[in-house]
Design a protein around this motif. Structure first.
Motif, PDB file in Angstrom:
ATOM      1  N   ALA A 147       7.403 -25.730 -47.527  1.00 43.33           N
ATOM      2  CA  ALA A 147       6.251 -24.838 -47.430  1.00 43.33           C
ATOM      3  C   ALA A 147       5.534 -24.658 -48.752  1.00 43.33           C
ATOM      4  N   GLY A 148       6.180 -25.004 -49.860  1.00 44.90           N
ATOM      5  CA  GLY A 148       5.575 -24.831 -51.172  1.00 44.90           C
ATOM      6  C   GLY A 148       4.718 -26.020 -51.572  1.00 44.90           C
ATOM      7  N   GLU A 149       4.065 -25.873 -52.697  1.00 46.77           N
ATOM      8  CA  GLU A 149       3.216 -26.937 -53.235  1.00 46.77           C
ATOM      9  C   GLU A 149       4.070 -28.166 -53.539  1.00 46.77           C
ATOM     10  N   ARG A 150       3.578 -29.318 -53.164  1.00 46.27           N
ATOM     11  CA  ARG A 150       4.284 -30.562 -53.465  1.00 46.27           C
ATOM     12  C   ARG A 150       3.926 -31.000 -54.877  1.00 46.27           C
ATOM     13  N   ALA A 163       6.433 -31.504 -42.773  1.00 45.10           N
ATOM     14  CA  ALA A 163       4.997 -31.336 -43.017  1.00 45.10           C
ATOM     15  C   ALA A 163       4.549 -29.924 -42.643  1.00 45.10           C
ATOM     16  N   VAL A 164       3.615 -29.412 -43.429  1.00 38.31           N
ATOM     17  CA  VAL A 164       2.948 -28.140 -43.138  1.00 38.31           C
ATOM     18  C   VAL A 164       1.448 -28.352 -43.332  1.00 38.31           C
ATOM     19  N   ASP A 165       0.654 -27.416 -42.823  1.00 36.50           N
ATOM     20  CA  ASP A 165      -0.797 -27.470 -43.010  1.00 36.50           C
ATOM     21  C   ASP A 165      -1.166 -26.601 -44.208  1.00 36.50           C
ATOM     22  N   ARG A 166      -1.832 -27.200 -45.184  1.00 39.57           N
ATOM     23  CA  ARG A 166      -2.168 -26.477 -46.411  1.00 39.57           C
ATOM     24  C   ARG A 166      -3.630 -26.043 -46.395  1.00 39.57           C
ATOM     25  N   LEU A 167      -3.824 -24.750 -46.558  1.00 37.53           N
ATOM     26  CA  LEU A 167      -5.167 -24.197 -46.633  1.00 37.53           C
ATOM     27  C   LEU A 167      -5.615 -24.185 -48.086  1.00 37.53           C
ATOM     28  N   PRO A 168      -6.895 -24.434 -48.348  1.00 36.66           N
ATOM     29  CA  PRO A 168      -7.367 -24.370 -49.741  1.00 36.66           C
ATOM     30  C   PRO A 168      -7.206 -22.959 -50.289  1.00 36.66           C
ATOM     31  N   PHE A 169      -6.801 -22.873 -51.547  1.00 36.37           N
ATOM     32  CA  PHE A 169      -6.669 -21.553 -52.161  1.00 36.37           C
ATOM     33  C   PHE A 169      -8.046 -20.882 -52.216  1.00 36.37           C
ATOM     34  N   PRO A 170      -8.127 -19.584 -51.920  1.00 43.19           N
ATOM     35  CA  PRO A 170      -9.424 -18.884 -51.909  1.00 43.19           C
ATOM     36  C   PRO A 170      -9.947 -18.611 -53.313  1.00 43.19           C
ATOM     37  N   GLN A 176     -14.493 -18.308 -48.135  1.00 47.57           N
ATOM     38  CA  GLN A 176     -14.788 -18.636 -46.740  1.00 47.57           C
ATOM     39  C   GLN A 176     -14.173 -19.964 -46.333  1.00 47.57           C
ATOM     40  N   ALA A 177     -14.053 -20.897 -47.279  1.00 48.20           N
ATOM     41  CA  ALA A 177     -13.460 -22.203 -46.959  1.00 48.20           C
ATOM     42  C   ALA A 177     -12.009 -22.040 -46.508  1.00 48.20           C
ATOM     43  N   THR A 178     -11.307 -21.087 -47.110  1.00 48.65           N
ATOM     44  CA  THR A 178      -9.918 -20.815 -46.712  1.00 48.65           C
ATOM     45  C   THR A 178      -9.880 -20.265 -45.297  1.00 48.65           C
ATOM     46  N   LEU A 179     -10.750 -19.305 -45.023  1.00 44.30           N
ATOM     47  CA  LEU A 179     -10.780 -18.683 -43.704  1.00 44.30           C
ATOM     48  C   LEU A 179     -11.184 -19.696 -42.633  1.00 44.30           C
ATOM     49  N   ASP A 180     -12.162 -20.530 -42.948  1.00 42.31           N
ATOM     50  CA  ASP A 180     -12.611 -21.544 -41.981  1.00 42.31           C
ATOM     51  C   ASP A 180     -11.499 -22.549 -41.694  1.00 42.31           C
ATOM     52  N   ALA A 181     -10.766 -22.934 -42.726  1.00 41.66           N
ATOM     53  CA  ALA A 181      -9.679 -23.901 -42.541  1.00 41.66           C
ATOM     54  C   ALA A 181      -8.581 -23.322 -41.653  1.00 41.66           C
ATOM     55  N   PHE A 182      -8.283 -22.043 -41.832  1.00 42.76           N
ATOM     56  CA  PHE A 182      -7.256 -21.428 -41.003  1.00 42.76           C
ATOM     57  C   PHE A 182      -7.745 -21.269 -39.570  1.00 42.76           C
ATOM     58  N   GLU A 183      -8.987 -20.879 -39.425  1.00 42.37           N
ATOM     59  CA  GLU A 183      -9.576 -20.755 -38.084  1.00 42.37           C
ATOM     60  C   GLU A 183      -9.510 -22.093 -37.349  1.00 42.37           C
ATOM     61  N   GLN A 184      -9.846 -23.157 -38.054  1.00 44.55           N
ATOM     62  CA  GLN A 184      -9.834 -24.482 -37.436  1.00 44.55           C
ATOM     63  C   GLN A 184      -8.415 -24.904 -37.062  1.00 44.55           C
ATOM     64  N   ALA A 185      -7.448 -24.617 -37.931  1.00 45.28           N
ATOM     65  CA  ALA A 185      -6.061 -24.967 -37.630  1.00 45.28           C
ATOM     66  C   ALA A 185      -5.572 -24.205 -36.407  1.00 45.28           C
ATOM     67  N   CYS A 186      -5.891 -22.920 -36.346  1.00 45.44           N
ATOM     68  CA  CYS A 186      -5.423 -22.084 -35.235  1.00 45.44           C
ATOM     69  C   CYS A 186      -6.071 -22.458 -33.912  1.00 45.44           C
ATOM     70  N   ALA A 187      -7.253 -23.028 -33.976  1.00 43.97           N
ATOM     71  CA  ALA A 187      -7.971 -23.381 -32.748  1.00 43.97           C
ATOM     72  C   ALA A 187      -7.207 -24.395 -31.909  1.00 43.97           C
ATOM     73  N   SER A 188      -6.290 -25.125 -32.536  1.00 41.56           N
ATOM     74  CA  SER A 188      -5.493 -26.110 -31.805  1.00 41.56           C
ATOM     75  C   SER A 188      -4.513 -25.447 -30.848  1.00 41.56           C
ATOM     76  N   GLY A 189      -4.185 -24.178 -31.118  1.00 39.71           N
ATOM     77  CA  GLY A 189      -3.277 -23.447 -30.254  1.00 39.71           C
ATOM     78  C   GLY A 189      -1.814 -23.675 -30.516  1.00 39.71           C
ATOM     79  N   ASP A 190      -1.478 -24.433 -31.561  1.00 43.10           N
ATOM     80  CA  ASP A 190      -0.057 -24.712 -31.808  1.00 43.10           C
ATOM     81  C   ASP A 190       0.429 -24.237 -33.176  1.00 43.10           C
ATOM     82  N   VAL A 191      -0.338 -23.363 -33.847  1.00 46.56           N
ATOM     83  CA  VAL A 191       0.103 -22.798 -35.119  1.00 46.56           C
ATOM     84  C   VAL A 191       1.067 -21.652 -34.838  1.00 46.56           C
TER      85      VAL A 191
END
Length: 422
Positions: A147-150, A163-170, A176-191
C-alpha cells in the motif's frame, strides 16, 4: 561501544558509525553512555508524546507487572484490554464501536486491510481494490509495503507485493485531480477501501494537504459504498493539534488505526477500530466468516495498562494546553525561515514543523541526509531528516529554550550543507 551482533533498522552498517549506547531517558532527553544529554526532537520515531518515562504511565506498568504477564487473548480476556477498548471508543470519532488489538502500526494497518476485504467477502460483494495516496507509507509488512509508495524502501521485495490504485497527491492547486481520480476509481464499483494518512504523510516527506480534501474523499467513498481507512498511527494522539487528525476534517472513518502514542510511547501496542457493520459482517454461526488474524502478544496486559494510563494523562493533565503552547512555539520559531532561500516549503501542521533544505539533489537518499544527522548528533540533538527534509516532532513537554536550540542548529546546518555549501 564494542562490536555488536545487532542488525539495526534503516541502517547501512557499511556507512554508519557505531551506535551510541543510551543508558537512560527522562522527559525530552536521552542520556548516553558518557552521560551526555540528547534532546529527543523527533519523539524517538514519533512515539513519545508526554515525555520519556511519564510517572503515571511508568507506575501503571509497574503495577501491572505485579499481576500479569502475557495471556492468550483468543481464549481469555482481561480488565486492561476491556477497559482500554471502552476508553478508546469513548474518545474516537463517532461510529467506531469495536477494537482489535495488535502490536505495531504496521500490523494495525494489516488488520485494517484484512477487515475491509473480509467485510466485502463475507457480505457477498466482490470488492478487492485498495486505493492509496502516492508518497504514502504505512509500514514494512507485506500488505503495508504494497500500500505504500514503491521505491527504495521496497524495491527488493517487489515480487511479494500486490497491486493497489494510487491517487495523485493533492498538491496545492491540484486537489481536484485527486478527488477526480478517486471518483473515477470508485465508479467501477469494486473499490473496497481508501487507505490514507489523514492530513499529513509522514515518511513520505511530511507532506500535508487540506482537511477539505479528506472530507471530500470520505463523501466520495460513502457515495460509492467504499470504506475509508484512516492510518492515524503517526497523526493520532495530538500530533496535528487534535486528538485524531480526522477530527479536523469533521469525518469519522470506517476503520481507524492507532499505535505509537497509544501508550504514550512507553510500550508497543496497536489498535484497529471499526464500525459495528464491519464487525457484524464477521459475526456468524459459519466459522468460515471468522476474522482470521492474531499475534502471540495480542492485547498484552502490561501494554494495555500503559495505554490506560495514557488515557488518564489525557483526562487529568492539561495536555491540550501543552499542545497549543507547542503549536504556537513551533510557529514562532519556524517563522525565521519563512523567506529563507536556503529552504523550500516551510510548513507546519499542529505540533509538527518541517522544511526542505535546498540542495542539488533531494529525496530520501539525498547525500545531505547522513551529514545532517551526524551534525545534529554532535550538537546533542536527535533530529533524523528524511533525506533533505528536516522536521521537528518533539514531546509535548519540550521547553521553548530546547526548541530554540534545535532551530539554531537547523540554521547552522543550512549554512554548512545547503545549496552551494556541499
Amino acid at each position: 561501544m564494542k562490536s555488536s551482533a545487532v542488525w539495526y533498522p534503516f541502517t547501512q552498517h557499511a556507512l554508519e558509525p557505531a551506535m551510541r549506547r543510551i543508558v537512560g531517558t527522562e522527559g525530552v532527553y536521552l542520556v548516553d553512555e558518557d552521560g551526555a544529554s540528547i534532546l529527543d526532537a523527533i519523539s524517538s520515531w514519533w512515539v513519545i508524546t508526554h515525555g520519556h518515562r511519564h510517572p503515571t504511565i511508568m507506575e501503571a506498568i509497574r503495577r501491572a507487572t505485579e499481576t500479569y504477564d502475557q495471556i492468550i487473548f483468543a481464549e481469555y480476556t482481561h480488565a486492561p484490554a476491556e477497559d482500554l477498548a471502552r476508553g478508546l471508543i469513548e474518545i474516537a470519532p463517532p461510529g467506531l464501536a469495536h477494537v482489535f488489538y495488535s502490536d505495531s502500526g504496521s500490523t494495525a494497518v494489516e488488520v485494517a486491510l484484512k477487515m475491509a476485504l473480509g467485510f466485502f467477502h463475507n457480505s457477498g460483494q466482490p470488492r478487492s481494490r485498495i486505493c492509496v495516496l502516492e508518497h504514502g507509507y504505512h509500514g514494512d509488512t507485506i500488505g503495508t509495503m504494497s500500500a505504500g509508495e514503491r521505491g527504495v524502501f521496497n524495491a527488493a521485495y517487489a515480487p511479494l507485493l500486490f497491486a493497489v490504485d494510487r491517487l495523485p497527491f493533492p498538491e496545492p492547486g491540484r486537489e481536484q485531480a485527486t478527488l477526480d481520480a478517486f471518483e473515477q476509481a470508485c465508479a467501477s464499483g469494486d473499490v473496497a477501501a481508501l487507505l490514507i494518512e489523514p492530513l499529513l504523510l509522514g515518511a513520505g516527506g511530511m507532506k500535508s494537504y487540506p482537511a477539505s480534501v479528506l472530507s471530500e474523499l470520505k463523501r466520495i467513498a460513502e457515495r460509492h459504498g467504499s470504506l475509508l481507512i484512516a492510518d492515524e498511527v503517526m497523526t493520532g494522539w495530538g500530533r496535528t493539534g487534535r486528538l485524531f487528525a480526522c477530527e479536523q476534517a469533521g469525518i469519522a472513518p470506517d476503520i481507524l488505526c492507532t499505535s505509537k502514542g497509544l501508550t504514550g510511547g512507553a510500550l508497543p501496542l496497536a489498535a484497529t477500530l471499526c464500525t459495528s457493520e464491519i464487525f457484524e459482517a464477521h459475526l456468524s454461526v459459519d466459522r468460515r466468516k471468522t476474522f482470521f488474524h492474531s499475534s502471540s502478544y495480542t492485547a498484552n496486559p502490561i501494554a494495555c495498562a500503559a495505554a490506560l494510563a495514557n488515557l488518564a494523562v489525557w483526562r487529568q493533565e492539561p495536555v491540550g494546553a501543552r499542545i497549543e503552547t507547542l503549536v504556537a512555539r513551533q510557529r514562532r520559531h519556524l517563522a525565521r525561515f519563512a523567506d529563507d532561500p536556503r529552504f523550500g516549503d516551510v510548513r507546519q501542521i499542529g505540533t509538527i514543523a518541517a522544511l526542505d533544505l535546498t540542495v542539488p539533489s533531494g529525496g530520501y537518499l539525498a547525500e545531505v541526509g547522513p551529514q545532517l544527522r551526524a551534525f545534529f548528533r554532535k550538537r546533542g540533538l536527535l533530529i533524523r531528516p528524511l533525506g533533505n527534509v528536516i522536521y521537528l516532532m518533539p514531546p509535548y513537554c519540550v521547553t521553548d529554550a530546547d526548541l530554540g536550540r534545535a532551530y539554531d542548529a537547523i540554521d547552522e546546518a543550512a549554512s554548512l550543507f545547503g545549496a552551494g555549501q556541499l
